[in-house]
Design a protein around this motif. Structure first.
Motif, mmCIF file in Angstrom:
data_model
loop_
_atom_site.group_PDB
_atom_site.id
_atom_site.type_symbol
_atom_site.label_atom_id
_atom_site.label_comp_id
_atom_site.label_asym_id
_atom_site.label_seq_id
_atom_site.Cartn_x
_atom_site.Cartn_y
_atom_site.Cartn_z
ATOM 1 N N ILE A 155 1.104 -1.249 0.162
ATOM 2 C CA ILE A 155 -0.215 -0.092 -0.060
ATOM 3 C C ILE A 155 0.951 1.184 0.140
ATOM 4 C CG2 ILE A 155 -1.506 1.276 1.428
ATOM 5 C CD1 ILE A 155 -2.672 -1.693 2.397
ATOM 6 N N ASP A 156 0.321 2.114 -0.701
ATOM 7 C CA ASP A 156 1.170 3.544 -0.866
ATOM 8 C C ASP A 156 0.417 4.685 -0.191
ATOM 9 O OD1 ASP A 156 3.273 5.185 -1.268
ATOM 10 O OD2 ASP A 156 3.736 4.505 -3.387
ATOM 11 N N TYR A 157 0.918 5.820 -0.216
ATOM 12 C CA TYR A 157 0.025 7.032 -0.070
ATOM 13 C C TYR A 157 0.509 8.093 -0.816
ATOM 14 C CZ TYR A 157 4.009 9.385 2.140
ATOM 15 O OH TYR A 157 5.421 9.875 2.536
ATOM 16 N N THR A 158 -0.439 9.183 -1.079
ATOM 17 C CA THR A 158 0.032 10.314 -1.625
ATOM 18 C C THR A 158 -0.797 11.390 -0.661
ATOM 19 O OG1 THR A 158 0.138 11.724 -3.519
ATOM 20 C CG2 THR A 158 -2.046 10.146 -3.289
ATOM 21 N N PRO A 159 -0.231 12.739 -0.444
ATOM 22 C CA PRO A 159 -0.826 13.546 0.063
ATOM 23 C C PRO A 159 -1.593 14.541 -0.779
ATOM 24 C CG PRO A 159 1.522 14.215 -0.073
ATOM 25 C CD PRO A 159 1.403 12.822 -0.698
#
Length: 194
Positions: A155-159
């Motif tokens: 799982i990754d994230y982006t703001p």
């Protein structure tokens, strides 16, 4: 954040214009013609008969759709913790003003897993400083929410963070969006631990 991941930028408000339309229906029928044998052997044209009644057309019954309602565009300032979104479109200024919110039970691209304001006040510190602050906020909240270390997760994230115009109006809010690198998911990624 790796160079292959591009952060989502800014927030601006855009209004939506709805347009309506109407539809009208009419019905008419044909009168049957009798064969010449039934009219005394002579060919006689039937005379038109006017009726004062028009045939009633039953109203169609509503049909319940089994397909999901789908995403609905929502002002980015109305997005909150736990909301799920589909792919967002940046405007010509590389800013996001509306996002397609969708029920988390339906296939979706992103889930808002953390919301926090950047602690810095005063003048806009610049794009790089705001992006770094947003990445720190999201990374700090990631491990506990997903249930495993960011470096080991699929799982990754982006703001999603404010641009200068919003900052100057007092916007400091960062939305941290989690997504599965393999594609869309159904349900929440909270505690997914993969």
């Amino acid at each position: 954040m790796s160079a292959t991941r591009r952060p989502l930028l800014g927030r601006i408000t855009i209004g939506i214009l709805a347009v309506g339309a109407s539809l009208s229906l009419s019905a008419c029928g044909q009168l049957p013609l009798l064969p010449p044998a039934l009219t005394g052997g002579a060919e006689v044209s039937p005379e038109p008969v006017e009726t004062s009644e028009t045939p009633e057309t039953p109203a169609p019954e509503p049909v319940e759709s089994e397909e999901p309602a789908g995403a609905s565009d929502t002002d980015v300032f109305n997005v909150g913790l736990g909301d799920c979104l589909n792919e967002m479109t940046q405007n010509t200024d590389d800013q996001i003003s509306e996002v397609p919110i969708i029920d988390c039970a339906e296939p979706h691209d992103y889930e808002v897993y953390h919301v926090e304001d950047i602690a810095e006040s005063g003048d806009y510190p610049g794009d790089t400083a705001v992006q770094e602050a947003a990445n720190t906020i999201c990374l700090d909240a990631f491990d506990a929410w997903v249930g495993m270390a960011y470096a080991e997760s699929g799982i990754d994230y982006t703001p999603l963070y404010p641009v200068e115009e919003g900052w100057n109006l007092g916007d400091r809010e960062v939305l941290c969006l989690a997504y599965d690198m393999a594609g869309q998911v159904e349900g929440t990624l909270a505690g997914a631990a993969y």
